[in-house]
Scaffold this motif. Structure first.
Motif, PDB file in Angstrom:
ATOM      1  N   PRO A 185       0.829  -1.213   0.000  1.00 36.67           N
ATOM      2  CA  PRO A 185       0.000   0.000   0.000  1.00 36.67           C
ATOM      3  C   PRO A 185       0.860   1.260   0.000  1.00 36.67           C
ATOM      4  O   PRO A 185       1.784   1.381   0.798  1.00 36.67           O
ATOM      5  CB  PRO A 185      -0.805  -0.120   1.296  1.00 36.67           C
ATOM      6  N   GLU A 186       0.554   2.167  -0.970  1.00 32.34           N
ATOM      7  CA  GLU A 186       1.315   3.418  -1.032  1.00 32.34           C
ATOM      8  C   GLU A 186       0.617   4.523  -0.269  1.00 32.34           C
ATOM      9  O   GLU A 186       1.254   5.408   0.298  1.00 32.34           O
ATOM     10  CB  GLU A 186       1.482   3.844  -2.504  1.00 32.34           C
ATOM     11  N   GLN A 187      -0.701   4.479  -0.317  1.00 34.03           N
ATOM     12  CA  GLN A 187      -1.478   5.526   0.349  1.00 34.03           C
ATOM     13  C   GLN A 187      -2.524   4.897   1.246  1.00 34.03           C
ATOM     14  O   GLN A 187      -3.083   3.841   0.932  1.00 34.03           O
ATOM     15  CB  GLN A 187      -2.169   6.406  -0.687  1.00 34.03           C
ATOM     16  N   VAL A 188      -2.757   5.588   2.344  1.00 36.47           N
ATOM     17  CA  VAL A 188      -3.810   5.155   3.277  1.00 36.47           C
ATOM     18  C   VAL A 188      -4.739   6.348   3.465  1.00 36.47           C
ATOM     19  O   VAL A 188      -4.276   7.471   3.704  1.00 36.47           O
ATOM     20  CB  VAL A 188      -3.202   4.727   4.631  1.00 36.47           C
ATOM     21  N   PHE A 189      -6.028   6.118   3.333  1.00 39.57           N
ATOM     22  CA  PHE A 189      -7.025   7.176   3.535  1.00 39.57           C
ATOM     23  C   PHE A 189      -7.794   6.890   4.815  1.00 39.57           C
ATOM     24  O   PHE A 189      -8.143   5.733   5.090  1.00 39.57           O
ATOM     25  CB  PHE A 189      -8.007   7.225   2.352  1.00 39.57           C
ATOM     26  N   CYS A 190      -8.070   7.971   5.578  1.00 40.13           N
ATOM     27  CA  CYS A 190      -8.791   7.803   6.839  1.00 40.13           C
ATOM     28  C   CYS A 190      -9.643   9.034   7.117  1.00 40.13           C
ATOM     29  O   CYS A 190      -9.523  10.064   6.435  1.00 40.13           O
ATOM     30  CB  CYS A 190      -7.802   7.578   7.994  1.00 40.13           C
ATOM     31  N   HIS A 191     -10.485   8.930   8.112  1.00 37.64           N
ATOM     32  CA  HIS A 191     -11.272  10.078   8.571  1.00 37.64           C
ATOM     33  C   HIS A 191     -10.313  11.212   8.973  1.00 37.64           C
ATOM     34  O   HIS A 191      -9.261  10.944   9.579  1.00 37.64           O
ATOM     35  CB  HIS A 191     -12.110   9.651   9.784  1.00 37.64           C
ATOM     36  N   PRO A 192     -10.651  12.470   8.656  1.00 39.11           N
ATOM     37  CA  PRO A 192      -9.709  13.578   8.927  1.00 39.11           C
ATOM     38  C   PRO A 192      -9.236  13.654  10.384  1.00 39.11           C
ATOM     39  O   PRO A 192      -8.090  14.015  10.640  1.00 39.11           O
ATOM     40  CB  PRO A 192     -10.528  14.823   8.549  1.00 39.11           C
ATOM     41  N   ARG A 193     -10.108  13.278  11.333  1.00 36.04           N
ATOM     42  CA  ARG A 193      -9.687  13.393  12.745  1.00 36.04           C
ATOM     43  C   ARG A 193      -8.817  12.212  13.194  1.00 36.04           C
ATOM     44  O   ARG A 193      -8.391  12.170  14.341  1.00 36.04           O
ATOM     45  CB  ARG A 193     -10.923  13.488  13.640  1.00 36.04           C
ATOM     46  N   ARG A 194      -8.579  11.268  12.332  1.00 36.46           N
ATOM     47  CA  ARG A 194      -7.830  10.070  12.740  1.00 36.46           C
ATOM     48  C   ARG A 194      -6.415  10.022  12.158  1.00 36.46           C
ATOM     49  O   ARG A 194      -5.709   9.033  12.351  1.00 36.46           O
ATOM     50  CB  ARG A 194      -8.612   8.815  12.343  1.00 36.46           C
ATOM     51  N   ILE A 195      -6.011  11.066  11.454  1.00 34.45           N
ATOM     52  CA  ILE A 195      -4.696  11.003  10.797  1.00 34.45           C
ATOM     53  C   ILE A 195      -3.563  10.758  11.805  1.00 34.45           C
ATOM     54  O   ILE A 195      -2.699   9.898  11.609  1.00 34.45           O
ATOM     55  CB  ILE A 195      -4.440  12.290   9.978  1.00 34.45           C
ATOM     56  N   ALA A 196      -3.588  11.473  12.915  1.00 34.69           N
ATOM     57  CA  ALA A 196      -2.499  11.314  13.904  1.00 34.69           C
ATOM     58  C   ALA A 196      -2.458   9.890  14.445  1.00 34.69           C
ATOM     59  O   ALA A 196      -1.379   9.323  14.656  1.00 34.69           O
ATOM     60  CB  ALA A 196      -2.673  12.319  15.039  1.00 34.69           C
ATOM     61  N   ASP A 197      -3.625   9.301  14.670  1.00 32.38           N
ATOM     62  CA  ASP A 197      -3.655   7.922  15.187  1.00 32.38           C
ATOM     63  C   ASP A 197      -3.177   6.931  14.132  1.00 32.38           C
ATOM     64  O   ASP A 197      -2.514   5.941  14.440  1.00 32.38           O
ATOM     65  CB  ASP A 197      -5.072   7.542  15.612  1.00 32.38           C
ATOM     66  N   VAL A 198      -3.529   7.180  12.871  1.00 31.47           N
ATOM     67  CA  VAL A 198      -3.133   6.253  11.808  1.00 31.47           C
ATOM     68  C   VAL A 198      -1.612   6.322  11.583  1.00 31.47           C
ATOM     69  O   VAL A 198      -0.935   5.296  11.488  1.00 31.47           O
ATOM     70  CB  VAL A 198      -3.896   6.561  10.501  1.00 31.47           C
ATOM     71  N   VAL A 199      -1.089   7.537  11.542  1.00 31.42           N
ATOM     72  CA  VAL A 199       0.373   7.696  11.407  1.00 31.42           C
ATOM     73  C   VAL A 199       1.080   7.102  12.626  1.00 31.42           C
ATOM     74  O   VAL A 199       2.147   6.496  12.520  1.00 31.42           O
ATOM     75  CB  VAL A 199       0.729   9.192  11.245  1.00 31.42           C
ATOM     76  N   GLY A 200       0.430   7.243  13.775  1.00 28.55           N
ATOM     77  CA  GLY A 200       0.992   6.691  15.011  1.00 28.55           C
ATOM     78  C   GLY A 200       1.837   7.705  15.753  1.00 28.55           C
ATOM     79  O   GLY A 200       2.374   8.649  15.150  1.00 28.55           O
ATOM     80  N   HIS A 201       1.932   7.507  17.069  1.00 30.13           N
ATOM     81  CA  HIS A 201       2.736   8.404  17.891  1.00 30.13           C
ATOM     82  C   HIS A 201       4.177   8.422  17.384  1.00 30.13           C
ATOM     83  O   HIS A 201       4.788   7.373  17.179  1.00 30.13           O
ATOM     84  CB  HIS A 201       2.691   7.916  19.344  1.00 30.13           C
ATOM     85  N   ALA A 202       4.722   9.624  17.159  1.00 33.16           N
ATOM     86  CA  ALA A 202       6.094   9.790  16.653  1.00 33.16           C
ATOM     87  C   ALA A 202       6.303   8.982  15.352  1.00 33.16           C
ATOM     88  O   ALA A 202       7.371   8.413  15.142  1.00 33.16           O
ATOM     89  CB  ALA A 202       7.118   9.404  17.719  1.00 33.16           C
ATOM     90  N   ARG A 203       5.258   8.919  14.503  1.00 33.06           N
ATOM     91  CA  ARG A 203       5.293   8.235  13.200  1.00 33.06           C
ATOM     92  C   ARG A 203       5.613   6.742  13.341  1.00 33.06           C
ATOM     93  O   ARG A 203       6.127   6.083  12.422  1.00 33.06           O
ATOM     94  CB  ARG A 203       6.310   8.911  12.269  1.00 33.06           C
ATOM     95  N   ARG A 204       5.251   6.200  14.463  1.00 31.61           N
ATOM     96  CA  ARG A 204       5.601   4.824  14.797  1.00 31.61           C
ATOM     97  C   ARG A 204       5.012   3.830  13.804  1.00 31.61           C
ATOM     98  O   ARG A 204       5.664   2.851  13.438  1.00 31.61           O
ATOM     99  CB  ARG A 204       5.093   4.613  16.224  1.00 31.61           C
ATOM    100  N   ASN A 205       3.778   4.071  13.349  1.00 31.16           N
ATOM    101  CA  ASN A 205       3.175   3.107  12.419  1.00 31.16           C
ATOM    102  C   ASN A 205       3.868   3.133  11.063  1.00 31.16           C
ATOM    103  O   ASN A 205       4.091   2.075  10.458  1.00 31.16           O
ATOM    104  CB  ASN A 205       1.680   3.396  12.257  1.00 31.16           C
ATOM    105  N   LEU A 206       4.230   4.337  10.588  1.00 31.91           N
ATOM    106  CA  LEU A 206       4.938   4.402   9.298  1.00 31.91           C
ATOM    107  C   LEU A 206       6.227   3.587   9.363  1.00 31.91           C
ATOM    108  O   LEU A 206       6.561   2.836   8.447  1.00 31.91           O
ATOM    109  CB  LEU A 206       5.259   5.862   8.950  1.00 31.91           C
ATOM    110  N   VAL A 207       6.931   3.736  10.476  1.00 31.01           N
ATOM    111  CA  VAL A 207       8.200   3.003  10.634  1.00 31.01           C
ATOM    112  C   VAL A 207       7.939   1.498  10.665  1.00 31.01           C
ATOM    113  O   VAL A 207       8.611   0.707   9.980  1.00 31.01           O
ATOM    114  CB  VAL A 207       8.901   3.450  11.941  1.00 31.01           C
ATOM    115  N   ARG A 208       6.917   1.099  11.430  1.00 31.12           N
ATOM    116  CA  ARG A 208       6.677  -0.349  11.558  1.00 31.12           C
ATOM    117  C   ARG A 208       6.152  -0.947  10.249  1.00 31.12           C
ATOM    118  O   ARG A 208       6.457  -2.090   9.921  1.00 31.12           O
ATOM    119  CB  ARG A 208       5.720  -0.612  12.707  1.00 31.12           C
ATOM    120  N   TRP A 209       5.352  -0.185   9.498  1.00 36.14           N
ATOM    121  CA  TRP A 209       4.913  -0.718   8.191  1.00 36.14           C
ATOM    122  C   TRP A 209       6.113  -0.920   7.279  1.00 36.14           C
ATOM    123  O   TRP A 209       6.206  -1.933   6.603  1.00 36.14           O
ATOM    124  CB  TRP A 209       3.898   0.239   7.551  1.00 36.14           C
TER     125      TRP A 209
END
Ligand code: SF4
Length: 352
Positions: free
Chosen positions: A284-308
Motif C-alpha cells: 500500500p502506497e497511500q492510506v485514507f482515513c477520517h480527517p480526525r484520525r490522521i495522527a492515530d493512523v500515522v501513530g505516535h512519533a510516526r511509529r506506524n509508518l516506521v513499523r509498516w
C-alpha cells in the motif's frame, strides 16, 4: 460535543482502605482537606470562563465519595447546587467504591441531582482483587453496576489492568463483565508502581514485575476494540501526565506513557493496514482515513509508518477522506483499493 468535565479532587477522602497500588495523595497533589465551597465555585467558574458556551459537569474524583461522612458529602454537593440551578452546570459526577453504593446512598445522590456515578471496579477477578487488598469481591462490583444503572444514573466503571495476578485474558474478561453488568462507559488505567505504595515495596523486593509498555499497548488496543464493538465509550486510557506524575520519580515502574491512548488507537490502525494490505497486489502506497484520525493512523512519533516499512509495507502518505467513518480505512496500491473497518475487519481473538 462531550460535556466539559471539571475535576475536583478529594484524594483519599472517605476511604478506609489502603489498596496495594494506591497513592491518591500523590497523584492528585492535594491534602486531606476537602475543598471549601467558595474554592469549588471559583474553580468551576474559571473552567467555564475558559470554555464559554460549553455544557459542563463537575466531577468529584479521588477517594470514595459516598464513604465520606454524610455531612461532608452534603457540603460538597451543596456548594455546586446554585450552579446547577443557574444552568451553569448540566450535571454532577462522583466516583466511589462498589461497596459504597447501597440504596440509601443512591437515594441521597439522586436528591442532590448527581447524574453520573463512576465505580472503581479495577478487576472482576477475585484473586486480583484479593492480592490488591481491595476488600470486596467481583460480585459486589457487578451488583453495584446493575443497581446504579437500574436507578437511572449514567454509570461508568474504572478498570486497572496489569495488577499482580492479572493476565490479558482476565483484563478482557473484566471489561466484558462490567459491560455485561450494565456499565455505559469505562476508564482504563493500566497499573503503575507509584512511590509510597505497597506495590512499590512488592516490586522493589522482586515479588512482582509490571507488564511491559508494548504488551500493555496491545492489551489496551484489544480492550478498545472490545468496548467499541459493544458500543461502549472508553473515555480515558492511562493516567494523565501532570507535575504530580513523573516517570522515575512518582512513577517507579510500569507501562506509563503520556500518549498511551494514542498508542493503543494507533495499534488498531496499524493492524488494520496490515490486514488490508494482504488483499492488494502490491504494497500500500497511500492510506485514507477520517480527517480526525490522521495522527492515530500515522501513530505516535510516526511509529506506524516506521513499523509498516519494517514489514515491507511502504506506506508513503496518510490522507484525509471526510467520507470515511472514524473506524474505516482505505489502502491503495497502483490504483487498486481495499477498504476495511476496525470494527468489522479486525479479529480481536488474534490481537494479543
Ligand atoms: S479504595 Fe480507592 S482511594 Fe481507597 S485505597 Fe483503594 S484505590 Fe485508594
Amino acid at each position: 460535543m462531550h460535556p466539559l468535565i471539571i475535576p475536583l479532587f478529594i484524594p483519599h477522602a472517605g476511604c478506609p482502605h489502603a489498596c496495594l497500588y494506591c497513592n491518591q495523595r500523590l497523584t492528585a497533589r492535594e491534602t486531606d482537606d476537602l475543598p471549601r465551597p467558595e474554592q469549588i465555585r471559583a474553580t468551576v467558574r474559571e473552567w467555564l470562563r475558559r470554555s464559554p458556551g460549553r455544557s459542563a459537569e463537575v466531577a468529584f474524583f479521588g477517594g470514595s465519595f459516598t464513604l465520606l461522612p454524610r455531612e461532608r458529602q452534603e457540603r460538597l454537593l451543596d456548594a455546586v447546587q446554585p450552579l446547577v440551578d443557574a444552568g451553569q452546570l448540566s450535571g454532577i459526577r462522583i466516583s466511589t467504591r462498589p461497596d459504597g453504593l447501597d440504596e440509601a446512598a443512591l437515594a441521597f445522590l439522586r436528591d442532590y441531582r448527581v447524574r453520573t456515578v463512576e465505580i472503581g471496579v479495577q478487576s472482576l477477578d477475585d484473586e486480583v482483587l484479593q492480592r490488591a487488598g481491595r476488600g470486596h469481591r467481583a460480585a459486589e462490583s457487578c451488583a453495584a453496576i446493575g443497581r446504579v444503572a437500574g436507578a437511572g444514573f449514567h454509570t461508568g466503571a474504572q478498570l486497572l489492568p496489569g495488577l499482580p495476578g492479572d493476565t490479558p485474558e482476565r483484563s478482557l474478561a473484566s471489561l466484558a463483565g462490567v459491560i455485561g453488568a450494565g456499565a455505559q462507559f469505562v476508564r482504563i488505567y493500566p497499573a503503575l508502581v507509584l512511590t509510597g505504595t505497597g506495590l512499590a515495596q512488592l516490586h522493589a523486593t522482586g515479588g512482582w514485575q509490571p507488564p511491559s509498555l508494548d504488551a500493555t499497548v496491545r492489551l489496551c488496543a484489544r480492550m478498545l476494540l472490545l468496548a467499541a464493538k459493544a458500543g461502549i465509550p472508553v473515555i480515558r486510557l492511562g493516567l494523565q501526565s501532570d507535575e504530580g506524575l513523573v516517570a522515575g520519580e512518582t512513577v517507579l515502574a510500569g507501562p506509563w506513557h503520556p500518549a498511551l491512548g494514542q498508542l493503543a488507537r494507533g495499534e488498531l490502525y496499524f493492524l488494520l493496514v496490515c490486514a488490508l494490505a494482504g488483499g492488494l497486489a502490491g504494497a500500500p502506497e497511500q492510506v485514507f482515513c477520517h480527517p480526525r484520525r490522521i495522527a492515530d493512523v500515522v501513530g505516535h512519533a510516526r511509529r506506524n509508518l516506521v513499523r509498516w516499512h519494517q514489514r515491507g509495507l511502504a506506506v508513503q502518505r496518510v490522507l484525509a477522506d471526510a467520507g470515511l467513518a472514524p473506524d474505516e480505512l482505505v489502502v491503495q496500491s497502483c490504483g487498486h483499493r481495499m477498504s476495511g473497518s476496525i470494527l468489522t475487519t479486525l479479529n480481536d481473538e488474534e490481537m494479543l
